[in-house]
Design a protein around this motif. Structure first.
Motif, PDB file in Angstrom:
ATOM      1  N   SER A 110      22.024  31.498  42.653  1.00 13.53           N
ATOM      2  CA  SER A 110      22.823  32.420  43.458  1.00 13.53           C
ATOM      3  C   SER A 110      21.971  33.208  44.444  1.00 13.53           C
ATOM      4  O   SER A 110      22.353  33.389  45.597  1.00 13.53           O
ATOM      5  N   SER A 111      20.801  33.663  44.008  1.00 13.70           N
ATOM      6  CA  SER A 111      19.960  34.464  44.899  1.00 13.70           C
ATOM      7  C   SER A 111      19.480  33.645  46.087  1.00 13.70           C
ATOM      8  O   SER A 111      19.499  34.115  47.234  1.00 13.70           O
ATOM      9  N   LEU A 112      19.052  32.417  45.835  1.00 15.61           N
ATOM     10  CA  LEU A 112      18.579  31.568  46.933  1.00 15.61           C
ATOM     11  C   LEU A 112      19.725  31.136  47.843  1.00 15.61           C
ATOM     12  O   LEU A 112      19.592  31.169  49.074  1.00 15.61           O
ATOM     13  N   GLY A 123      22.054  38.519  59.029  1.00 12.45           N
ATOM     14  CA  GLY A 123      20.681  38.947  59.266  1.00 12.45           C
ATOM     15  C   GLY A 123      19.839  38.897  57.999  1.00 12.45           C
ATOM     16  O   GLY A 123      20.350  38.838  56.884  1.00 12.45           O
ATOM     17  N   VAL A 124      18.529  38.928  58.200  1.00 15.40           N
ATOM     18  CA  VAL A 124      17.588  38.778  57.092  1.00 15.40           C
ATOM     19  C   VAL A 124      17.699  39.923  56.100  1.00 15.40           C
ATOM     20  O   VAL A 124      17.709  39.713  54.880  1.00 15.40           O
ATOM     21  N   THR A 125      17.800  41.151  56.601  1.00 15.76           N
ATOM     22  CA  THR A 125      17.778  42.327  55.726  1.00 15.76           C
ATOM     23  C   THR A 125      18.964  42.359  54.779  1.00 15.76           C
ATOM     24  O   THR A 125      18.808  42.501  53.566  1.00 15.76           O
ATOM     25  N   ILE A 126      20.175  42.229  55.326  1.00 14.87           N
ATOM     26  CA  ILE A 126      21.377  42.280  54.490  1.00 14.87           C
ATOM     27  C   ILE A 126      21.418  41.090  53.536  1.00 14.87           C
ATOM     28  O   ILE A 126      21.762  41.237  52.353  1.00 14.87           O
ATOM     29  N   ALA A 127      21.059  39.902  54.036  1.00 11.69           N
ATOM     30  CA  ALA A 127      21.053  38.709  53.184  1.00 11.69           C
ATOM     31  C   ALA A 127      20.092  38.885  52.011  1.00 11.69           C
ATOM     32  O   ALA A 127      20.414  38.521  50.867  1.00 11.69           O
ATOM     33  N   ALA A 128      18.925  39.461  52.295  1.00  6.37           N
ATOM     34  CA  ALA A 128      17.939  39.686  51.230  1.00  6.37           C
ATOM     35  C   ALA A 128      18.446  40.715  50.219  1.00  6.37           C
ATOM     36  O   ALA A 128      18.218  40.575  49.013  1.00  6.37           O
ATOM     37  N   GLU A 129      19.127  41.741  50.705  1.00  2.15           N
ATOM     38  CA  GLU A 129      19.671  42.771  49.804  1.00  2.15           C
ATOM     39  C   GLU A 129      20.720  42.187  48.870  1.00  2.15           C
ATOM     40  O   GLU A 129      20.693  42.431  47.656  1.00  2.15           O
ATOM     41  N   VAL A 130      21.656  41.408  49.420  1.00  2.00           N
ATOM     42  CA  VAL A 130      22.715  40.818  48.601  1.00  2.00           C
ATOM     43  C   VAL A 130      22.127  39.797  47.631  1.00  2.00           C
ATOM     44  O   VAL A 130      22.546  39.711  46.472  1.00  2.00           O
ATOM     45  N   ALA A 131      21.137  39.021  48.090  1.00  2.00           N
ATOM     46  CA  ALA A 131      20.486  38.042  47.222  1.00  2.00           C
ATOM     47  C   ALA A 131      19.775  38.726  46.062  1.00  2.00           C
ATOM     48  O   ALA A 131      19.794  38.234  44.926  1.00  2.00           O
ATOM     49  N   THR A 132      19.154  39.869  46.326  1.00  2.08           N
ATOM     50  CA  THR A 132      18.474  40.626  45.269  1.00  2.08           C
ATOM     51  C   THR A 132      19.467  41.160  44.250  1.00  2.08           C
ATOM     52  O   THR A 132      19.230  41.120  43.039  1.00  2.08           O
TER      53      THR A 132
END
Length: 211
Positions: A110-112, A123-132
């Motif tokens: 799911s994270s990946l 965007g990278v920031t939001i995608a990384a936050e949701v993935a985390t």
């Protein structure tokens, strides 16, 4: 539990490495994409190599499909409810919470998958936050199913333990299910885990596409 501790430790080590080395975004994207492919391959191998799979397939009845469908629907509805409560506070779309919840305990995939699918549009920031959030939320789900197994079975039912385990009912949580629920519940646990494992990538992809 030991595997989850190792996973959390690797996650923390990865965060530290990213901060220290300032790894390029393109390199991270390519590496995570190949890891995603490997995870999908591993999921297929684990399902196909299960020694009990032929016997389970022969004994499958329509009733066995009710539990995984109920688990998936319950996870999505609860995530939607949580999203309605938390979205005004954290400023995220409800569908993003549903993407996290639809993983049903599959934290690695799911994270990946969320990171790769949400990055082009959000965007990278939001995608990384949701993935985390997906990583941590689903790790905690697995830990809860392992640690609280005796109390879940005692206060609720063996089916509740299988529901709490979600996709991990077929692997990590299977020993706990065997111990606290009994051998009679192993076929249901394996069928649930396999079907949720198959459904998870499609569910996450759908909710990411509408986020």
């Amino acid at each position: 539990m030991k595997g989850s501790i190792v996973t959390i430790s690797c996650f923390i080590a990865g965060c530290a490495a990213g901060l220290y080395f300032q790894t390029g975004t393109e390199l991270v994207h390519k590496a995570s994409l190949w890891l995603l492919y490997l995870l999908m391959l591993q999921a297929g191998i684990s399902i196909g190599s299960n020694s009990q799979l032929p016997q389970i397939l022969k004994s499958i009845s329509p009733r066995l499909f009710i539990m995984p469908v109920a688990i998936i629907i319950g996870a999505i509805l609860f995530s939607a409810f949580a999203g309605l409560l938390l979205a005004p506070i954290f400023g995220r779309e409800v569908t993003q919470y549903m993407a996290v919840g639809s993983a049903c305990g599959y934290y690695s995939l799911s994270s990946l998958l969320i990171g790769n699918l949400m990055e082009p549009t959000l965007g990278v920031t939001i995608a990384a936050e949701v993935a985390t959030v997906a990583l941590l939320a689903n790790i905690f789900r697995e830990l809860f199913a392992l640690v609280a197994a005796p109390w879940i079975v005692k206060w609720f039912s063996p089916e509740a333990e299988i529901a709490a385990a979600g996709v991990t009912a077929v692997d990590v949580c299977l020993p706990a299910i065997k111990k606290w629920c009994g051998l009679d519940y192993l076929p249901a646990a394996i069928v649930c885990g396999v079907l949720i494992d198959i459904a998870t990538p499609f569910l996450i992809s759908f909710f990411c596409s509408i986020s």
